[in-house]
Design an enzyme around this catalytic site. Structure first.
Site, PDB file in Angstrom:
ATOM      1  CB  THR A  44      -0.976   0.047   1.201  1.00 50.04           C
ATOM      2  OG1 THR A  44      -0.230   0.101   2.415  1.00 50.04           O
ATOM      3  CG2 THR A  44      -1.905  -1.144   1.215  1.00 50.04           C
ATOM      4  CG  ASN A  45       3.590   2.621   2.980  1.00 51.75           C
ATOM      5  OD1 ASN A  45       3.405   3.798   3.269  1.00 51.75           O
ATOM      6  ND2 ASN A  45       3.361   1.631   3.839  1.00 51.75           N
ATOM      7  CB  ILE A  99      18.080  -6.780   8.645  1.00 49.54           C
ATOM      8  CG1 ILE A  99      16.927  -7.040   9.621  1.00 49.54           C
ATOM      9  CG2 ILE A  99      19.174  -5.877   9.206  1.00 49.54           C
ATOM     10  CD1 ILE A  99      16.634  -5.967  10.612  1.00 49.54           C
ATOM     11  CG  LEU A 100      18.711  -2.803   3.691  1.00 49.97           C
ATOM     12  CD1 LEU A 100      18.943  -1.434   3.051  1.00 49.97           C
ATOM     13  CD2 LEU A 100      18.186  -3.776   2.651  1.00 49.97           C
ATOM     14  CB  ALA A 159       1.037   8.573   9.823  1.00 42.39           C
ATOM     15  CG  HIS A 208       9.337   1.875  12.193  1.00 46.79           C
ATOM     16  ND1 HIS A 208       9.571   0.514  12.099  1.00 46.79           N
ATOM     17  CD2 HIS A 208       8.888   2.099  13.452  1.00 46.79           C
ATOM     18  CE1 HIS A 208       9.277  -0.052  13.257  1.00 46.79           C
ATOM     19  NE2 HIS A 208       8.870   0.882  14.095  1.00 46.79           N
TER      20      HIS A 208
HETATM   21  C1  GAR Z   1       3.733  -0.734   6.746  1.00 45.05           C
HETATM   22  O1  GAR Z   1       2.918  -0.465   7.859  1.00 45.05           O
HETATM   23  C2  GAR Z   1       5.168  -0.326   7.026  1.00 45.05           C
HETATM   24  O2  GAR Z   1       5.266   0.841   7.806  1.00 45.05           O
HETATM   25  C3  GAR Z   1       5.657  -1.523   7.797  1.00 45.05           C
HETATM   26  O3  GAR Z   1       5.115  -2.624   7.099  1.00 45.05           O
HETATM   27  C4  GAR Z   1       3.855  -2.239   6.514  1.00 45.05           C
HETATM   28  C5  GAR Z   1       3.867  -2.591   5.041  1.00 45.05           C
HETATM   29  O4  GAR Z   1       2.624  -2.355   4.439  1.00 45.05           O
HETATM   30  N1  GAR Z   1       7.087  -1.546   7.857  1.00 45.05           N
HETATM   31  C6  GAR Z   1       7.760  -1.970   8.923  1.00 45.05           C
HETATM   32  O5  GAR Z   1       7.225  -2.420   9.909  1.00 45.05           O
HETATM   33  C7  GAR Z   1       9.277  -1.827   8.820  1.00 45.05           C
HETATM   34  N2  GAR Z   1       9.893  -2.021  10.101  1.00 45.05           N
HETATM   35  P1  GAR Z   1       2.484  -2.191   2.864  1.00 45.05           P
HETATM   36  O6  GAR Z   1       3.172  -3.395   2.228  1.00 45.05           O
HETATM   37  O7  GAR Z   1       1.004  -2.213   2.621  1.00 45.05           O
HETATM   38  O8  GAR Z   1       3.114  -0.892   2.448  1.00 45.05           O
END
Ligand code: GAR
Length: 198
Positions: free
Chosen positions: A13-14, A93-94, A180, A110
């Site tokens: 989604t991001n 983790i990179l 956010a 995050h």
């Molecule tokens: C998001 O909430 C992102 O912030 C989190 O994983 C989700 C991915 O959602 N990332 C972490 O927790 C990194 N430590 P998405 O695949 O729908 O964007």
């Protein structure tokens, strides 16, 4: 033109928020060179395909060792030659070699207000479970540069989100994304594309 590579692991989604904000010109001067995903079944790959963006699955399952996976991942990044790497829900983790090579050119989203609920073991829904268990009334999301630590790099943007009385981890995750993450990740890219520090 800022050339970016977006790394994803799940729903994407991001990634979608980035694609939409480039399309509606909230993010200018930016092109997604490619999407790299570590998980063959991720819906994020479909989103990239739908948007006509080259997508590559590089899964640790296919390689004999972590070292081989890291090398394949690095090689793909170098082929794509991005100015900026965006970790958008990328749960790998990179290796230090990569964070050194791309110092100040990798950003991550995050789902908490760093330094709360971050670091090793805090990812995805686990972050929201921990926030609810602690009883915080405000949470949010953070965009930060990636260094050799986990969620320790310089903070670029943060946005707070209210925790509601009857929240579940899932409802809180959704609200943090909507209010956010999908706002500040495109905003950070836009800032960097229009000449902010890289
Ligand atoms: C998001 O909430 C992102 O912030 C989190 O994983 C989700 C991915 O959602 N990332 C972490 O927790 C990194 N430590 P998405 O695949 O729908 O964007």
């Amino acid at each position: 033109m800022l050339n970016i590579v977006v790394c994803v692991s799940g729903g994407g989604t991001n990634l979608q928020a980035i694609i939409d904000n480039i399309e509606n010109k909230n993010i200018r001067n930016t092109q997604i060179r490619g999407v790299i995903c570590n998980n063959a079944g991720a819906y994020a790959l479909k989103r990239a395909e739908n948007a006509g963006i080259p997508a590559f699955c590089i899964s640790p399952k296919v390689y004999g060792s972590r070292e081989e996976f890291n090398q394949a991942f690095l090689q793909k990044l170098q082929e794509l030659a991005p100015d900026l790497i965006v970790l958008a829900g990328f749960l790998v983790i990179l290796p230090e070699q990569m964070t050194k090579l791309y110092e100040n050119r990798i950003i991550n989203i995050h789902p908490s207000l760093i330094p709360s609920f971050c670091g090793k073991g805090y990812y995805g829904l686990k972050v929201h479970e921990a926030a609810l268990a602690r009883g915080v009334k405000i949470t949010g999301a953070t965009v930060h540069f990636v260094d050799e630590g986990t969620d320790t790099g310089r903070i670029i943007l943060q946005k707070a989100v209210e925790v509601l009385e009857d929240d579940t981890p899932e409802s809180l995750q959704r609200r943090v994304m909507e209010q956010a993450e999908w706002v500040i990740l495109p905003q950070a890219i836009s800032q960097l594309a229009s000449g902010g520090d890289l």
